[in-house]
Design an enzyme around this catalytic site. Structure first.
Site, PDB file in Angstrom:
ATOM      1  CG  ASP A   1      -8.113  -4.713   1.160  1.00 42.12           C
ATOM      2  OD1 ASP A   1      -9.037  -4.212   1.813  1.00 42.12           O
ATOM      3  OD2 ASP A   1      -8.058  -4.686  -0.089  1.00 42.12           O
TER       4      ASP A   1
ATOM      5  CE1 TYR B   1      -3.550  -2.594   0.485  1.00 46.54           C
ATOM      6  CE2 TYR B   1      -4.659  -0.530   0.951  1.00 46.54           C
ATOM      7  CZ  TYR B   1      -4.712  -1.868   0.621  1.00 46.54           C
ATOM      8  OH  TYR B   1      -5.928  -2.463   0.427  1.00 46.54           O
TER       9      TYR B   1
ATOM     10  CG  ASP C   1     -13.721  -7.049   1.632  1.00 46.39           C
ATOM     11  OD1 ASP C   1     -13.624  -6.343   2.656  1.00 46.39           O
ATOM     12  OD2 ASP C   1     -14.046  -6.602   0.512  1.00 46.39           O
TER      13      ASP C   1
ATOM     14  CG  ASP D   1      -2.441 -19.825  -2.116  1.00 46.73           C
ATOM     15  OD1 ASP D   1      -1.868 -19.919  -1.012  1.00 46.73           O
ATOM     16  OD2 ASP D   1      -2.040 -20.439  -3.131  1.00 46.73           O
TER      17      ASP D   1
ATOM     18  CE  LYS E   1       1.159 -17.094  -2.929  1.00 47.49           C
ATOM     19  NZ  LYS E   1       0.646 -18.396  -3.471  1.00 47.49           N
TER      20      LYS E   1
END
Ligand code: IPM
Ligand code: MG
Length: 369
Positions: free
Chosen positions: A249, A142, A253, A225, A193
């Protein structure tokens, strides 16, 4: 804390409507529980851009740095889609996070039995769910440099973003994760990851090192993932998920949807403690929902529950936070629902009717005690 300075930033879309209901709740707490609020209010995001030409004005930022806590509505909307990136509503929020060093973003995803049927997953997978996504909020891709869209000497164009983490940034985040897990179900999933990213390898090393200081907490590493998949396969396996800014983020959600309503979820963004004071911003996880703005349909509960987190984390008023959370539980159990969580066939209530029902419930709870 009996006196508290609070900056309200209603923002855009449904933000002002939900903050209006919060103000009623705050008034109730000052009349009935003896907290003296010194409330200031200002624009943020698109509303600030329209008024000041910038999504976060210097004056607003100066006030934000002084107050005990900030409660925000939401930012963004299609009318600012073509504004330059650094002036877009989201940029105001990102600057606020960065300037106040709000590195620890707590996004609880809890599913009340009464709402389990509203989840897109089977009810038994989500009923009673109680997980906490802890997202790093002030670093990573970000904010990483270099970034941009550029033309190479040979004329080819390219875009780049940079994922970068200092050891100290990972360490302080995972540490908050272990501390929170200690008060919950004693399990931390550190998510990255490491199979493809250097920052992932680094994240895993640091989480492992810090984890040794918390022998009572089970630490598991998981690829992001896989975590997304596990969240929809068997969400109750998680307690605290500690992860970076971008994965947080996305995963938050995903976790939010498990609970049946985005309109219910609060969040807290906390800074480091400096001289006994910790910057803090509380906001609902839902967005500005421009499609329903101004229609009295928005669910104010995520904002009100964010204020409960404020009572707990910034004002040290745990009993008041419990009271507010119980009032929310009770009105939902009484089937008072805004449209996003209404049962089929039931009449949904408006934003302000939901606020009023909550005040009634607070009154009866406090008379009963
Ligand atoms: C969030 C939002 C923000 C983010 C946007 C509005 C900048 O999606 O808080 O999750 O990406 O962090
Ligand atoms: Mg998001």
């Amino acid at each position: 804390m009996n006196k508290a300075s609070i900056l309200l930033l209603p923002g855009d879309g449904i933000g002002p409507e939900v903050i209006n209901e919060l103000v009623k709740v705050m008034d109730w707490f000052s009349s009935n529980r003896g907290i003296e609020f010194d409330i200031s209010k200002d624009d943020l995001g698109g509303a600030a851009y329209d008024r000041y030409g910038t999504p976060l004005s210097d004056d607003t930022l100066a006030v934000a740095k002084e107050v005990d806590a900030i409660v925000m509505g939401s930012v963004g909307g299609p009318q600012w889609d073509n504004v330059e990136r650094h002036l877009r509503p989201e940029a105001g929020l990102l600057t606020l996070r960065k300037e106040l060093d709000l590195f620890a973003n707590l996004r609880p995803a809890t599913c009340m039995p009464a709402l389990a049927a509203a989840s897109s997953l089977k009810q038994d997978l989500v009923s009673g769910l109680d997980i906490l996504i802890l997202r790093e909020l002030t670093a990573g891709v970000y904010f990483g440099e270099p970034r941009g869209i550029e033309t190479m000497p040979d004329g080819r164009r390219r875009a780049l973003d940079t994922q970068v983490y200092f050891e100290s940034e990972i360490e302080r985040l995972v540490r908050v994760g272990f501390e929170l897990a200690a008060k919950r179900n004693k399990k931390v999933h550190s998510v990255e990851k490491a199979n493809v990213m250097e920052t992932g390898v680094f994240w895993r090393q640091i989480a492992t090192r810090v984890g040794k200081e918390y022998p009572d907490i089970t630490l598991e590493h998981m690829y992001a993932d896989n975590c997304a998949m596990q969240l929809v396969r068997q969400p109750k396996q998680f307690d605290v998920i500690a992860t970076d800014n971008l994965f947080g983020d996305i995963l938050s959600d995903c976790a939010a949807m498990l609970t049946g309503s985005l309109g219910m979820l609060p969040s807290a963004s906390l800074g480091a403690e400096v001289n006994g004071k910790r910057s803090a911003l509380y906001e609902p996880v839902h967005g500005s929902a421009p499609d329903i703005a101004g229609q009295g349909k928005a669910n104010p509960l995520a904002t009100i529950l964010s204020f409960a987190m404020c009572l707990r984390f910034s004002l040290n008023r745990n009993q008041d936070a419990d009271l507010l959370e119980s009032a929310v539980d009770n009105i939902l159990a009484n089937n008072i629902r805004t449209i996003d969580i209404a049962a089929t066939g039931a009449d949904p209530v408006s934003t302000s009717a939901m606020g009023a029902a909550l005040i009634d419930e607070l009154n009866s709870l406090s008379q009963a005690s």
